[in-house]
Motif scaffolding. Structure first.
Motif, PDB file in Angstrom:
ATOM      1  N   GLY A  24     -68.585  24.650  61.873  1.00  0.00           N
ATOM      2  CA  GLY A  24     -68.738  23.417  61.487  1.00  0.00           C
ATOM      3  C   GLY A  24     -68.177  21.958  62.276  1.00  0.00           C
ATOM      4  N   GLN A  25     -67.599  22.445  63.226  1.00  0.00           N
ATOM      5  CA  GLN A  25     -67.025  21.370  64.129  1.00  0.00           C
ATOM      6  C   GLN A  25     -67.859  21.163  65.648  1.00  0.00           C
ATOM      7  OE1 GLN A  25     -64.726  19.397  63.097  1.00  0.00           O
ATOM      8  NE2 GLN A  25     -64.341  20.139  61.666  1.00  0.00           N
ATOM      9  N   LYS A  26     -69.061  21.624  65.559  1.00  0.00           N
ATOM     10  CA  LYS A  26     -69.804  21.825  66.774  1.00  0.00           C
ATOM     11  C   LYS A  26     -70.005  20.603  67.545  1.00  0.00           C
ATOM     12  CE  LYS A  26     -73.327  24.776  67.128  1.00  0.00           C
ATOM     13  NZ  LYS A  26     -74.425  25.161  66.869  1.00  0.00           N
ATOM     14  N   GLU A  27     -70.063  19.583  66.607  1.00  0.00           N
ATOM     15  CA  GLU A  27     -70.338  18.161  67.099  1.00  0.00           C
ATOM     16  C   GLU A  27     -69.166  17.307  67.630  1.00  0.00           C
ATOM     17  OE1 GLU A  27     -73.407  17.532  67.815  1.00  0.00           O
ATOM     18  OE2 GLU A  27     -73.966  19.229  66.940  1.00  0.00           O
ATOM     19  N   HIS A  28     -67.977  17.781  67.689  1.00  0.00           N
ATOM     20  CA  HIS A  28     -66.831  17.190  68.053  1.00  0.00           C
ATOM     21  C   HIS A  28     -66.761  17.672  69.539  1.00  0.00           C
ATOM     22  CE1 HIS A  28     -65.631  15.671  64.475  1.00  0.00           C
ATOM     23  NE2 HIS A  28     -65.776  16.754  63.935  1.00  0.00           N
ATOM     24  N   HIS A  29     -67.157  16.901  70.609  1.00  0.00           N
ATOM     25  CA  HIS A  29     -67.261  17.030  71.906  1.00  0.00           C
ATOM     26  C   HIS A  29     -66.242  16.122  72.564  1.00  0.00           C
ATOM     27  CE1 HIS A  29     -70.447  19.682  71.654  1.00  0.00           C
ATOM     28  NE2 HIS A  29     -71.413  18.977  71.207  1.00  0.00           N
ATOM     29  N   ASP A  30     -65.733  16.662  73.902  1.00  0.00           N
ATOM     30  CA  ASP A  30     -64.635  15.586  74.397  1.00  0.00           C
ATOM     31  C   ASP A  30     -65.477  14.241  74.996  1.00  0.00           C
ATOM     32  OD1 ASP A  30     -62.709  14.500  76.022  1.00  0.00           O
ATOM     33  OD2 ASP A  30     -62.331  16.260  77.450  1.00  0.00           O
ATOM     34  N   GLU A  47     -72.686  15.140  77.131  1.00  0.00           N
ATOM     35  CA  GLU A  47     -72.264  16.264  76.490  1.00  0.00           C
ATOM     36  C   GLU A  47     -71.581  16.744  77.715  1.00  0.00           C
ATOM     37  OE1 GLU A  47     -73.107  20.432  74.496  1.00  0.00           O
ATOM     38  OE2 GLU A  47     -74.383  18.575  74.077  1.00  0.00           O
ATOM     39  N   PRO A  48     -70.087  17.084  77.773  1.00  0.00           N
ATOM     40  CA  PRO A  48     -69.445  17.563  78.952  1.00  0.00           C
ATOM     41  C   PRO A  48     -69.883  19.198  79.031  1.00  0.00           C
ATOM     42  CG  PRO A  48     -67.871  16.364  77.486  1.00  0.00           C
ATOM     43  CD  PRO A  48     -69.335  16.416  76.767  1.00  0.00           C
ATOM     44  N   HIS A  49     -70.115  19.538  80.565  1.00  0.00           N
ATOM     45  CA  HIS A  49     -70.218  20.972  80.589  1.00  0.00           C
ATOM     46  C   HIS A  49     -69.106  21.877  80.042  1.00  0.00           C
ATOM     47  CE1 HIS A  49     -68.947  24.399  83.192  1.00  0.00           C
ATOM     48  NE2 HIS A  49     -70.363  24.522  83.344  1.00  0.00           N
ATOM     49  N   THR A  50     -69.468  22.742  79.353  1.00  0.00           N
ATOM     50  CA  THR A  50     -68.472  23.505  78.510  1.00  0.00           C
ATOM     51  C   THR A  50     -69.025  25.147  78.714  1.00  0.00           C
ATOM     52  OG1 THR A  50     -68.553  21.728  76.827  1.00  0.00           O
ATOM     53  CG2 THR A  50     -67.721  23.915  76.326  1.00  0.00           C
ATOM     54  N   ALA A  51     -67.781  25.782  79.289  1.00  0.00           N
ATOM     55  CA  ALA A  51     -68.221  27.231  79.687  1.00  0.00           C
ATOM     56  C   ALA A  51     -66.876  27.743  79.333  1.00  0.00           C
ATOM     57  CB  ALA A  51     -68.576  27.485  80.857  1.00  0.00           C
ATOM     58  N   GLN A  62     -61.890  23.007  82.867  1.00  0.00           N
ATOM     59  CA  GLN A  62     -61.900  21.686  82.836  1.00  0.00           C
ATOM     60  C   GLN A  62     -63.221  21.014  83.533  1.00  0.00           C
ATOM     61  OE1 GLN A  62     -60.653  19.230  81.503  1.00  0.00           O
ATOM     62  NE2 GLN A  62     -58.578  19.619  81.678  1.00  0.00           N
ATOM     63  N   THR A  63     -63.299  19.694  83.060  1.00  0.00           N
ATOM     64  CA  THR A  63     -64.256  18.727  83.437  1.00  0.00           C
ATOM     65  C   THR A  63     -63.749  17.250  84.125  1.00  0.00           C
ATOM     66  OG1 THR A  63     -64.542  17.535  81.508  1.00  0.00           O
ATOM     67  CG2 THR A  63     -66.041  19.685  81.776  1.00  0.00           C
ATOM     68  N   ASN A  64     -64.321  16.658  84.893  1.00  0.00           N
ATOM     69  CA  ASN A  64     -64.004  15.415  85.562  1.00  0.00           C
ATOM     70  C   ASN A  64     -64.424  14.541  84.598  1.00  0.00           C
ATOM     71  OD1 ASN A  64     -66.679  15.117  86.075  1.00  0.00           O
ATOM     72  ND2 ASN A  64     -66.589  15.805  88.158  1.00  0.00           N
ATOM     73  N   ALA A  65     -64.403  13.153  85.319  1.00  0.00           N
ATOM     74  CA  ALA A  65     -64.608  11.968  84.316  1.00  0.00           C
ATOM     75  C   ALA A  65     -65.980  11.816  84.066  1.00  0.00           C
ATOM     76  CB  ALA A  65     -64.163  10.737  85.093  1.00  0.00           C
ATOM     77  N   CYS A  66     -67.117  12.558  84.905  1.00  0.00           N
ATOM     78  CA  CYS A  66     -68.266  12.434  84.538  1.00  0.00           C
ATOM     79  C   CYS A  66     -68.886  13.441  83.502  1.00  0.00           C
ATOM     80  CB  CYS A  66     -69.095  12.543  85.891  1.00  0.00           C
ATOM     81  SG  CYS A  66     -68.954  11.259  87.209  1.00  0.00           S
ATOM     82  N   GLY A  67     -67.859  14.136  83.268  1.00  0.00           N
ATOM     83  CA  GLY A  67     -68.206  15.647  82.297  1.00  0.00           C
ATOM     84  C   GLY A  67     -68.640  16.868  83.225  1.00  0.00           C
ATOM     85  N   ASP A  68     -68.552  16.671  84.683  1.00  0.00           N
ATOM     86  CA  ASP A  68     -69.048  18.011  85.496  1.00  0.00           C
ATOM     87  C   ASP A  68     -67.835  18.872  85.281  1.00  0.00           C
ATOM     88  OD1 ASP A  68     -71.351  16.363  85.530  1.00  0.00           O
ATOM     89  OD2 ASP A  68     -70.901  15.801  87.569  1.00  0.00           O
ATOM     90  N   CYS A  69     -68.163  20.188  85.669  1.00  0.00           N
ATOM     91  CA  CYS A  69     -66.971  20.996  85.981  1.00  0.00           C
ATOM     92  C   CYS A  69     -66.444  20.551  87.086  1.00  0.00           C
ATOM     93  CB  CYS A  69     -67.813  22.369  86.308  1.00  0.00           C
ATOM     94  SG  CYS A  69     -66.311  23.702  86.951  1.00  0.00           S
ATOM     95  N   VAL A  70     -64.928  20.660  87.126  1.00  0.00           N
ATOM     96  CA  VAL A  70     -64.101  20.158  88.074  1.00  0.00           C
ATOM     97  C   VAL A  70     -64.336  20.903  89.413  1.00  0.00           C
ATOM     98  CG1 VAL A  70     -62.110  21.764  87.478  1.00  0.00           C
ATOM     99  CG2 VAL A  70     -61.687  19.202  88.251  1.00  0.00           C
ATOM    100  N   PHE A  71     -64.759  22.179  89.374  1.00  0.00           N
ATOM    101  CA  PHE A  71     -64.962  22.706  90.381  1.00  0.00           C
ATOM    102  C   PHE A  71     -66.452  22.430  91.199  1.00  0.00           C
ATOM    103  CE2 PHE A  71     -61.850  25.264  88.345  1.00  0.00           C
ATOM    104  CZ  PHE A  71     -60.908  25.260  89.322  1.00  0.00           C
ATOM    105  N   TYR A  72     -67.155  21.591  90.520  1.00  0.00           N
ATOM    106  CA  TYR A  72     -68.617  21.485  91.197  1.00  0.00           C
ATOM    107  C   TYR A  72     -68.574  20.591  92.545  1.00  0.00           C
ATOM    108  CZ  TYR A  72     -73.332  20.179  91.464  1.00  0.00           C
ATOM    109  OH  TYR A  72     -74.562  19.781  91.686  1.00  0.00           O
ATOM    110  N   ASP A  73     -69.201  20.767  93.189  1.00  0.00           N
ATOM    111  CA  ASP A  73     -69.320  19.722  94.526  1.00  0.00           C
ATOM    112  C   ASP A  73     -70.757  19.474  94.806  1.00  0.00           C
ATOM    113  OD1 ASP A  73     -68.552  17.855  96.229  1.00  0.00           O
ATOM    114  OD2 ASP A  73     -68.398  19.386  97.941  1.00  0.00           O
ATOM    115  N   GLU A  74     -71.286  18.420  95.187  1.00  0.00           N
ATOM    116  CA  GLU A  74     -72.846  18.167  95.430  1.00  0.00           C
ATOM    117  C   GLU A  74     -72.741  17.426  96.827  1.00  0.00           C
ATOM    118  OE1 GLU A  74     -76.472  16.062  93.521  1.00  0.00           O
ATOM    119  OE2 GLU A  74     -75.534  17.486  92.502  1.00  0.00           O
ATOM    120  N   THR A  75     -73.484  17.973  97.917  1.00  0.00           N
ATOM    121  CA  THR A  75     -73.950  17.228  99.075  1.00  0.00           C
ATOM    122  C   THR A  75     -75.269  17.142  99.074  1.00  0.00           C
ATOM    123  OG1 THR A  75     -71.814  18.078  99.936  1.00  0.00           O
ATOM    124  CG2 THR A  75     -73.289  17.341 101.418  1.00  0.00           C
ATOM    125  N   ASP A  76     -76.081  16.089  99.507  1.00  0.00           N
ATOM    126  CA  ASP A  76     -77.210  15.751  99.638  1.00  0.00           C
ATOM    127  C   ASP A  76     -78.252  16.450  98.953  1.00  0.00           C
ATOM    128  OD1 ASP A  76     -76.703  14.436 102.116  1.00  0.00           O
ATOM    129  OD2 ASP A  76     -76.685  16.008 103.241  1.00  0.00           O
TER     130      ASP A  76
END
Length: 322
Positions: free
Chosen positions: A118-124, A133-137, A198-212
């Motif tokens: 009943g609380q599924k819509e309460h996201h960070d 909607e932040p990454h949630t795993a 954990q997620t960063n300020a953008c809602g992405d996984c804190v371990f995710y990195d992207e280059t080009d």
């Protein structure tokens, strides 16, 4: 009549939801070869697009998927509608999307329970807009500790905040956050089950990195089982399903939205993925059973309470003494 059948007052036989122990026995009996056959028939190759590691933004579903290289047959959510129409609903322990399991039914015999469903819509939403909607795993306690150690070993530590006093510099909250389901809108109070990466300020996984435009995981070798097996799950109650409903299936395997589906996969890669998928199913059910058995209401405890397989904890991972 089998162990999961019951009879109502009219004498009509009804099917009962299998117990976690029964589902665990099924998970242990899974054949890696059969799972590999299913994965191979569906097809998969990671394109490193990063969609499984980043926040979901409003409007993403309007973009066409390249799934199976047949864009005209894929709907706005990236699902092949002809496949969706053929999918059946599994009669099993309830699951919630985004890699989260609803444990409320598993502890219904306790004096107090929390209905996460009943609380599924309460996201960070403290650092993201209302359209994100932040990454949630799901990540389990042992996996969190492994990630803490792995992060300490990374030369250019992406998340550590410690003071370098010889102790682990990566704190629990650097790696994981309480599952948002069950918390208030400000994420200051509430009771929930399990942890999310954990997620960063953008809602992405804190371990995710992207280059080009190419995504990568900075903790790839120590990533949680749900990440290592994405986009697949098995049709067993008490296990999690990533990123919403399945868009394809074969045998016990379910495939969830991912642009890498439908691509060729080698037999060796399919068997490796199948073995990890079986391990994940067993692990998730063992964790669910331990969570159920360890659960005790915490009464009037202030703030956030997270129940996991080891008991009740604070958001920083410290135990709460009942």
């Amino acid at each position: 009549m089998n162990d999961t059948d019951t009879t109502d007052l009219n004498g009509t036989e009804q099917e009962e939801t299998p117990s976690l122990e029964a589902e665990l026995a099924r998970a242990k009996s899974l054949s890696v070869e059969s799972l590999a056959d299913a994965i191979e028939s569906i097809g998969f190759e990671c394109t490193r697009c990063g969609a499984c590691c980043t926040a979901h933004h409003e409007g993403d579903d309007e973009q066409k998927s390249e799934y199976n290289d047949e864009p005209d047959s894929v709907n706005a959510a990236g699902s092949d509608t002809s496949r969706d129409d053929n999918l059946k609903t599994d009669n099993s322990v309830s699951t919630v999307d985004s890699g989260h399991v609803d444990h409320s039914s598993q502890i219904a015999d306790q004096t107090q329970t929390v209905d996460n469903e009943g609380q599924k819509e309460h996201h960070d939403m403290t650092t993201q807009s209302a359209s994100t909607e932040p990454h949630t795993a799901t990540v389990f306690p042992d996996e969190i500790r492994e990630l803490q150690t792995a992060t300490d070993d990374i030369g250019d530590d992406p998340v550590a905040t410690g003071d370098g006093d010889g102790q682990a510099s990566t704190e629990w909250r650097d790696v994981a956050r309480p599952m948002p389901y069950g918390l208030d809108d400000e994420n200051e109070t509430g009771t929930t089950f399990e942890w999310a990466l954990q997620t960063n300020a953008c809602g992405d996984c804190v371990f995710y990195d992207e280059t080009d435009g190419i995504g990568s995981c900075q903790a790839h070798d120590d990533r949680p089982l749900i990440c290592a097996t994405y986009p697949f799950s098995v049709a067993l109650g008490g296990t999690s399903q990533p990123m919403g409903e399945a868009v394809d299936k074969a045998g016990m395997v379910r495939a969830h939205e991912c642009e890498g589906l439908g691509r060729d996969i080698s037999r060796e890669a399919a068997e490796e993925l199948a073995a990890t998928l079986r391990t994940r199913a067993i692990r998730e059910l063992n964790e669910a059973i331990s969570l159920r058995d360890a659960y005790e209401p915490t009464g009037d405890t202030d703030g956030i309470v997270v129940h996991d397989s080891e008991g009740a904890k604070r958001p920083d991972g410290t135990a709460i003494d009942n």
